[in-house]
Design an enzyme around this catalytic site. Structure first.
Site, PDB file in Angstrom:
ATOM      1  N   CYS A 174       0.850  -1.196   0.000  1.00  0.00           N
ATOM      2  CA  CYS A 174       0.000   0.000   0.000  1.00  0.00           C
ATOM      3  C   CYS A 174       0.881   1.241   0.000  1.00  0.00           C
ATOM      4  CB  CYS A 174      -0.871   0.002   1.253  1.00  0.00           C
ATOM      5  SG  CYS A 174      -1.804  -1.511   1.439  1.00  0.00           S
ATOM      6  N   ARG A 220       3.639   1.318  -6.874  1.00  0.00           N
ATOM      7  CA  ARG A 220       3.620   0.201  -5.903  1.00  0.00           C
ATOM      8  C   ARG A 220       2.480  -0.752  -6.177  1.00  0.00           C
ATOM      9  NH1 ARG A 220       6.414   2.029  -1.073  1.00  0.00           N
ATOM     10  NH2 ARG A 220       5.208   0.651   0.247  1.00  0.00           N
ATOM     11  N   TRP A 249      -3.318  -2.128  -1.550  1.00  0.00           N
ATOM     12  CA  TRP A 249      -3.037  -3.387  -2.264  1.00  0.00           C
ATOM     13  C   TRP A 249      -3.732  -4.442  -1.413  1.00  0.00           C
ATOM     14  CZ3 TRP A 249      -0.996  -5.244  -6.703  1.00  0.00           C
ATOM     15  CH2 TRP A 249      -0.560  -6.559  -6.744  1.00  0.00           C
ATOM     16  N   ASN A 257      -0.879  -0.064   6.236  1.00  0.00           N
ATOM     17  CA  ASN A 257      -0.142  -0.885   5.270  1.00  0.00           C
ATOM     18  C   ASN A 257       0.384  -2.081   6.058  1.00  0.00           C
ATOM     19  OD1 ASN A 257       1.382  -1.958   3.248  1.00  0.00           O
ATOM     20  ND2 ASN A 257       3.007  -0.424   3.303  1.00  0.00           N
ATOM     21  N   GLY A 258       0.127  -3.302   5.569  1.00  0.00           N
ATOM     22  CA  GLY A 258       0.647  -4.490   6.258  1.00  0.00           C
ATOM     23  C   GLY A 258      -0.469  -5.470   6.567  1.00  0.00           C
ATOM     24  N   GLU A 266      14.401 -21.979 -14.954  1.00  0.00           N
ATOM     25  CA  GLU A 266      14.073 -20.601 -14.595  1.00  0.00           C
ATOM     26  C   GLU A 266      15.228 -19.661 -14.933  1.00  0.00           C
ATOM     27  OE1 GLU A 266      11.524 -19.075 -14.013  1.00  0.00           O
ATOM     28  OE2 GLU A 266      12.141 -17.192 -13.087  1.00  0.00           O
ATOM     29  N   LYS A 312      14.886 -16.488 -17.547  1.00  0.00           N
ATOM     30  CA  LYS A 312      15.280 -15.116 -17.193  1.00  0.00           C
ATOM     31  C   LYS A 312      16.213 -14.543 -18.256  1.00  0.00           C
ATOM     32  CE  LYS A 312      12.771 -14.096 -13.989  1.00  0.00           C
ATOM     33  NZ  LYS A 312      11.846 -15.016 -14.549  1.00  0.00           N
ATOM     34  N   GLU A 360      14.309 -13.885 -21.597  1.00  0.00           N
ATOM     35  CA  GLU A 360      13.331 -12.780 -21.632  1.00  0.00           C
ATOM     36  C   GLU A 360      13.975 -11.428 -21.350  1.00  0.00           C
ATOM     37  OE1 GLU A 360      10.176 -12.843 -18.708  1.00  0.00           O
ATOM     38  OE2 GLU A 360      11.426 -13.860 -17.254  1.00  0.00           O
ATOM     39  N   HIS A 379      21.868 -37.462 -23.898  1.00  0.00           N
ATOM     40  CA  HIS A 379      20.825 -37.890 -24.855  1.00  0.00           C
ATOM     41  C   HIS A 379      20.625 -36.853 -25.951  1.00  0.00           C
ATOM     42  CE1 HIS A 379      19.905 -41.208 -22.222  1.00  0.00           C
ATOM     43  NE2 HIS A 379      19.865 -40.357 -21.196  1.00  0.00           N
ATOM     44  N   LYS A 412       3.416  -7.980 -18.575  1.00  0.00           N
ATOM     45  CA  LYS A 412       3.494  -8.492 -17.205  1.00  0.00           C
ATOM     46  C   LYS A 412       2.413  -9.549 -16.961  1.00  0.00           C
ATOM     47  CE  LYS A 412       4.923  -9.019 -13.092  1.00  0.00           C
ATOM     48  NZ  LYS A 412       6.111  -9.877 -12.905  1.00  0.00           N
TER      49      LYS A 412
HETATM   50  C1  AGP Z   1       8.382 -14.734 -15.951  1.00  0.00           C
HETATM   51  O1  AGP Z   1       9.474 -13.883 -15.691  1.00  0.00           O
HETATM   52  C2  AGP Z   1       7.394 -14.128 -16.930  1.00  0.00           C
HETATM   53  N1  AGP Z   1       6.992 -12.845 -16.510  1.00  0.00           N
HETATM   54  C3  AGP Z   1       6.257 -15.098 -17.260  1.00  0.00           C
HETATM   55  O2  AGP Z   1       6.802 -16.372 -17.556  1.00  0.00           O
HETATM   56  C4  AGP Z   1       5.208 -15.283 -16.150  1.00  0.00           C
HETATM   57  O3  AGP Z   1       5.758 -16.019 -15.090  1.00  0.00           O
HETATM   58  C5  AGP Z   1       4.025 -16.065 -16.749  1.00  0.00           C
HETATM   59  O4  AGP Z   1       3.479 -15.278 -17.788  1.00  0.00           O
HETATM   60  C6  AGP Z   1       2.938 -16.376 -15.715  1.00  0.00           C
HETATM   61  O5  AGP Z   1       2.419 -15.169 -15.233  1.00  0.00           O
HETATM   62  P1  AGP Z   1       1.453 -15.259 -13.931  1.00  0.00           P
HETATM   63  O6  AGP Z   1       2.306 -15.789 -12.823  1.00  0.00           O
HETATM   64  O7  AGP Z   1       0.989 -13.844 -13.697  1.00  0.00           O
HETATM   65  O8  AGP Z   1       0.323 -16.188 -14.253  1.00  0.00           O
END
Ligand code: AGP
Length: 616
Positions: A2, A27, A75, A101-102, A485, A489, A492, A508, A611
């Protein structure tokens, strides 16, 4: 998290507060509100949604002039993002307005206590209890708001930043904090309170950082700080030399760097209130009956991207603790493969945003097959938890950078809590086993912090490899999803080819990719967990090294065997096997972030990405 702003001085409080809230919009929030004192009365306006909704309301229903006010962007944690749950909350007698907030962990007890004495609560939030408790203490303290605040804070458990104003005492705003930020802006004939300096640095750059368990009272010409017992405290003044944009990132250059640094707190907040003092699990918020959990014959995780990798990590733990088979399905594939799910399936949808269309459609399919559904989500009130039978929220706070970091760690934590809860309910785990693992989890914020203190070698390595055409990532067991993962990273963020493999798969096919100078990041299992995993991956390291690879080992402190075969060693704290993803992932996040920075790319908003992917 928040956004919180308080003002007292010579200016129009409403203007200062709303402008401050705008500075805190980054935020993330889902409702907003303000309160001012004018002519002995409180004026309050609040609305769900973005600030523009509040400003529309203020246009049609203007506030009186005032030089004392507070404002809040919420939030949502307890209680959905609605008008009535928005802050400020006002005491029943209309005397006190409070913003928070919290998470007040003992709010249920306090709500029951207030209702028992006839107080009518008007929201679903934990925060509202503070308003009613304060008004009662004001009567007992003859209107001494700072003392009333101290008395209330001594009764609250959890994490909180509180601001309050009392219509009977204009020109005074009182704040308090525990496990949640609060800073003071010190002006000339005016003073400010805020969750971070971004809210007031256009007015003053002189600030005070409040410490744990402190109460602050601001008037136009004074700032008085005490502890919760009323003892005076000398707060440290500092000069804010950040610009407004940097202030929104808490002084970091990037939201991603800020969010990587927030991971210890995100993990701690996601555990908060879910482990009792007796080290037992307390997941009352999950609304799936224990009898249903006892009948579960399989768990299916549906998720995308990073969230799917969190599910893959959780698979190892949940199967180990509960002996229930766990399938991890890419949500975009799940409903098209005619999956076998039914009333005895527990389908766990993992999603930071709660709006990913692939995951939402997979969830709906699972429900149509009669499965029980449980969301792990970071966004209260979003679609996926709303359409699930139950939800376990991760309290990572808003994740602004597109590349998911703190959400990933908290998704693993939440999935572990669910696994332990299944083990507890089904009796496949002894209580002392559960307690030990909960203690391990409770110690992880500290361990992640240790990793954050040693990231410079990782950054230097990323800069050294900036021209590499590709990087491979190897892992075994829970290190395999970590390798995936790390590769994601890098893809992307740095727009470079990167691929994660189960180390055993090398022979393999993928080993054909190895030639002189190919960087290979290896997530090395702890030699103290399953020695065979460590031995096997040492063999894999030698195989790639013999073919010219540049080996970068992510290895725990004290693992000396790796030194003979690695060109670079990135050390992580020695933690139990199932906890390693929580520390091994962090260097990979930093590596990708630094690589992208070295390549001059937009780290927070990488090309082609959103996002939240709200289309299939
Ligand atoms: C990861 O860094 C990406 N932003 C992407 O893979 C993300 O994790 C995926 O789109 C799932 O998003 P969500 O967790 O909001 O469902």
């Amino acid at each position: 998290m928040c956004g919180i702003v308080g003002y007292v001085g010579q200016k129009q409080a409403l203007e200062v507060v709303v402008a401050g809230l705008r500075r805190l919009e980054y935020r993330g929030y889902d409702s907003a509100g303000v309160a001012v004192i004018a002519d002995g009365t409180l004026a309050v306006r609040k609305r769900a949604g973005k600030l523009v909704n509040l400003e529309t309301l203020l246009g049609s229903d203007p506030m009186p002039d005032s030089t004392t006010g507070i404002g809040h962007t919420r939030w949502a944690t307890h209680g959905g993002p609605t008008d009535r749950n928005a802050h400020p909350h006002v005491s029943e007698d209309g005397r006190v307005a409070v913003i928070h907030n919290g998470i007040i962990e003992n709010f249920a007890l306090l709500r029951a206590e207030l209702e028992a004495i006839g107080v009518t609560l008007s929201s679903d939030t934990d925060s509202e209890v503070a308003a009613h408790l304060l008004s009662a203490e004001l009567v007992r303290t003859d209107g001494d708001l700072p003392e009333a605040m101290r008395r209330v804070c001594r009764r609250l458990e959890g994490a909180f930043t509180l601001l309050a104003i009392d219509r009977a005492t204009p020109d005074l705003v009182v704040g308090a904090r525990r496990n949640s930020p609060l800073v003071v802006g010190v002006g000339d004939g005016e003073n400010f309170l805020a969750s971070d300096v971004a809210a007031f640095i256009e007015h003053t750059r002189e600030a005070l950082e409040l410490g744990q368990d402190q109460v602050v009272a601001i008037t136009p010409d004074a700032v008085v700080v005490t502890d919760f017992d009323g003892q005076p405290v000398d707060a440290t003044v500092f000069h804010v030399d950040w610009d407004a944009s940097a202030a929104e990132k808490g002084g970091y250059d990037l939201f991603m760097l800020k969010e990587i640094a927030e991971q210890p707190k995100a993990v701690a907040d996601s555990l908060r209130g879910r482990i009792t003092a007796g080290h037992r699990l307390q997941l009352d918020e999950m609304r799936i009956d224990e009898s249903v959990l006892r009948e579960v014959s399989k768990v299916v995780v549906i998720a995308c991207g990073t969230a799917a990798h969190a599910g893959m990590v959780a698979k190892y733990a949940i199967e180990h603790w509960t002996r229930i088979p766990v399938e991890v399905e890419l949500a975009s594939e799940f409903r098209y493969r005619d999956p076998i799910v039914g009333p005895d399936s527990l389908v766990i949808a993992i999603s930071q945003s709660g709006e990913t269309m692939d995951t939402l459609m997979a969830l709906r399919h699972a429900k149509s097959q009669g499965a029980r559904t449980l969301a792990i989500c970071n966004t209260v009130g979003s679609t996926i938890p709303r359409e699930s039978d139950a939800v376990l929220y991760t309290y990572a706070g808003p994740e602004v950078a597109v590349a998911s970091t703190k959400a990933f760690l908290t998704q693993i934590v939440a999935a572990y809590l669910i696994g332990l809860y299944l083990g507890q309910v089904r009796g496949t785990m002894f209580e002392d086993e559960i307690r030990r693992i909960l203690d391990e989890l409770a110690d992880m914020p500290r361990r992640v912090d240790l990793v954050l203190d040693t990231t410079e070698p990782v950054r230097a390595l990323a800069r050294e490899l900036v021209a590499a055409p590709s990087v491979l990532f190897l892992g075994r067991h829970v290190g395999y999803p970590v390798a995936l993962e790390g590769a994601l990273k890098l893809k992307e963020l740095a727009y470079m080819h990167a691929e994660g493999f189960a180390a055993g798969e090398l022979k393999h096919g993928p080993i054909a990719l190895i030639e002189d100078g190919v960087p290979v990041v290896v997530v090395v299992p702890s030699p103290r967990g399953r020695a065979v995993l460590h031995d096997k991956i040492m063999s894999n390291v030698q195989e790639v090294r013999a073919r010219g690879a540049v080996v970068i080992a992510i290895a725990e402190e004290g693992d000396e065997a790796v030194a003979a075969f690695a060109d670079h060693i990135i050390r992580i704290p020695a933690v139990p096997t199932l906890m390693q993803p929580l520390v091994a992932t962090v260097p990979l996040q930093v590596f990708a972030c630094e690589m992208a920075t070295a390549r001059g790319l937009d780290v927070d908003q990488p090309r082609n990405l959103a996002k939240s992917v709200t289309v299939e």
